[in-house]
Design an enzyme around this catalytic site. Structure first.
Site, PDB file in Angstrom:
ATOM      1  CG  ASN A 192      53.244  49.207 -14.166  1.00 38.11           C
ATOM      2  OD1 ASN A 192      52.149  49.292 -13.604  1.00 38.11           O
ATOM      3  ND2 ASN A 192      53.738  50.183 -14.926  1.00 38.11           N
ATOM      4  CE  LYS A 245      52.439  49.601 -18.386  1.00 40.27           C
ATOM      5  NZ  LYS A 245      52.923  50.139 -19.641  1.00 40.27           N
ATOM      6  CG  HIS A 295      55.338  54.197 -15.625  1.00 38.52           C
ATOM      7  ND1 HIS A 295      54.822  54.476 -16.868  1.00 38.52           N
ATOM      8  CD2 HIS A 295      55.775  52.912 -15.680  1.00 38.52           C
ATOM      9  CE1 HIS A 295      54.944  53.396 -17.632  1.00 38.52           C
ATOM     10  NE2 HIS A 295      55.524  52.437 -16.931  1.00 38.52           N
ATOM     11  CD  GLU A 314      52.207  53.644 -19.371  1.00 34.02           C
ATOM     12  OE1 GLU A 314      51.588  53.253 -18.374  1.00 34.02           O
ATOM     13  OE2 GLU A 314      52.717  52.863 -20.208  1.00 34.02           O
ATOM     14  CD  GLU A 362      59.687  51.263 -17.108  1.00 33.56           C
ATOM     15  OE1 GLU A 362      59.453  50.059 -17.110  1.00 33.56           O
ATOM     16  OE2 GLU A 362      58.802  52.132 -16.975  1.00 33.56           O
ATOM     17  N   GLY A 380      55.793  48.872 -24.134  1.00 35.31           N
ATOM     18  CA  GLY A 380      54.559  48.408 -24.767  1.00 35.31           C
ATOM     19  C   GLY A 380      54.622  48.364 -26.284  1.00 35.31           C
ATOM     20  CB  SER A 408      59.201  45.333 -25.144  1.00 31.78           C
ATOM     21  OG  SER A 408      58.236  46.300 -25.539  1.00 31.78           O
TER      22      SER A 408
HETATM   23  C1  PEP Z   1      56.178  49.525 -18.207  1.00 30.72           C
HETATM   24  O1  PEP Z   1      55.133  50.078 -18.451  1.00 30.72           O
HETATM   25  O2  PEP Z   1      56.777  49.790 -17.163  1.00 30.72           O
HETATM   26  C2  PEP Z   1      56.685  48.557 -19.176  1.00 30.72           C
HETATM   27  C3  PEP Z   1      57.947  48.297 -19.156  1.00 30.72           C
HETATM   28  O3  PEP Z   1      55.777  48.028 -20.054  1.00 30.72           O
HETATM   29  P1  PEP Z   1      56.075  46.847 -21.134  1.00 30.72           P
HETATM   30  O4  PEP Z   1      56.811  45.761 -20.420  1.00 30.72           O
HETATM   31  O5  PEP Z   1      54.712  46.433 -21.592  1.00 30.72           O
HETATM   32  O6  PEP Z   1      56.896  47.467 -22.205  1.00 30.72           O
END
Ligand code: PEP
Length: 256
Positions: free
Chosen positions: A13, A15, A100, A102, A172, A178, A217
């Site tokens: 992703n 973003k 997601h 976000e 998630e 992040g 992460s």
């Molecule tokens: C995400 O935004 O879907 C995500 C898992 O980000 P990160 O791997 O940076 O934690």
């Protein structure tokens, strides 16, 4: 690797990152190091405006393309700024991320809108990757499973369990996205097993075939231990998907 008939999926992703030049470099790096595996797929989810470029660069490879969001509207019309699933399909997408965290937290997407987007995606030939997950406060107050159940039930009730046979779920935890704080393999496995159980309560076969990705992460250094868990079928990767070497390392952890 987890023992199951399910293929792994490693999805990046991107973003709101990238430019034509930076994306070209990233995709060139991925193509250089990518050896397709029957057991694992690789998926890239760039921004809307970069979909067509990425589609053309990966066209001769087995890498697949997805978008990060779509409109819940399935018809064309006066929806300024929105992107319809059919347009994503036309741009070369096979997948689309919906719900997601976000989108849920920064743009106020509620469970019913996420469910409508899931349904719109499937109606237009896309595989939705529906994201669920709890905040740190929800984890600390012991409501992780209740939150995830509410998010999954919203889609199950609107779309029906059969719709999950053509879908992917991504667990998630918001506190892991992040932040560099990855869920332990056991923490992630517990929630993945619970999610599979929620689907199994309505249809065992669909639950057994459902791919459930972990996101939060994921890195080359922790991917193998996460992917070794029985109910973890790959990853949805943010930050580490912006580096070809890091993303390839995660892919290799799934591909074996
Ligand atoms: C995400 O935004 O879907 C995500 C898992 O980000 P990160 O791997 O940076 O934690």
């Amino acid at each position: 690797m987890a023992e199951s008939a399910r293929n792994y999926l490693v999805a990046g992703n991107w973003k709101m990152n990238g430019s034509t030049a930076a994306n070209r470099e990233l995709v060139d790096g991925l193509l250089d190091g990518f050896s397709p595996s029957d057991g694992a797929g690789m998926l890239l989810c760039p921004s809307f405006v970069h979909l067509r470029d990425v589609a053309s660069w990966i066209a001769a490879s087995d890498i697949q393309l997805g978008a990060q969001n779509l409109s819940e509207q399935t018809g064309s019309g006066a929806y300024t700024g929105e992107i319809q699933g059919a347009m994503l399909k036309d741009a070369g997408c096979d997948y689309v991320i919906v719900g997601h965290s976000e989108r849920r937290t920064l743009y106020g997407e509620a469970d019913d809108l996420v469910a409508a987007k899931f349904i719109a995606a499937q109606a237009q030939g896309l595989t939705p990757i529906v994201c669920v997950g709890e905040s740190l406060e929800q984890r600390e107050t012991g409501s992780t499973e209740a939150v995830v159940r509410r998010q999954i039930d919203a889609v199950l009730d609107a779309a029906g369990v059969e719709a999950f046979s053509g879908a992917v779920v991504a667990y998630e935890p918001i506190w892991a996205i992040g932040t560099g704080h990855t869920a332990t393999p056991e923490q992630a496995q517990d929630v993945h097993a619970a999610i599979r159980g929620m689907i199994a309560a309505r249809n065992d076969t669909i639950a057994a075939g459902l791919r459930i990705l972990y996101g939060g992460s994921v890195k080359g250094s922790n991917a193998a231990e996460l992917f070794a868990m029985n109910d973890i079928d790959g990853g949805l990767v943010g930050g580490a998907s912006l580096s070809a070497s890091d993303f390839l390392a995660i892919y290799r952890a799934a591909a074996g």
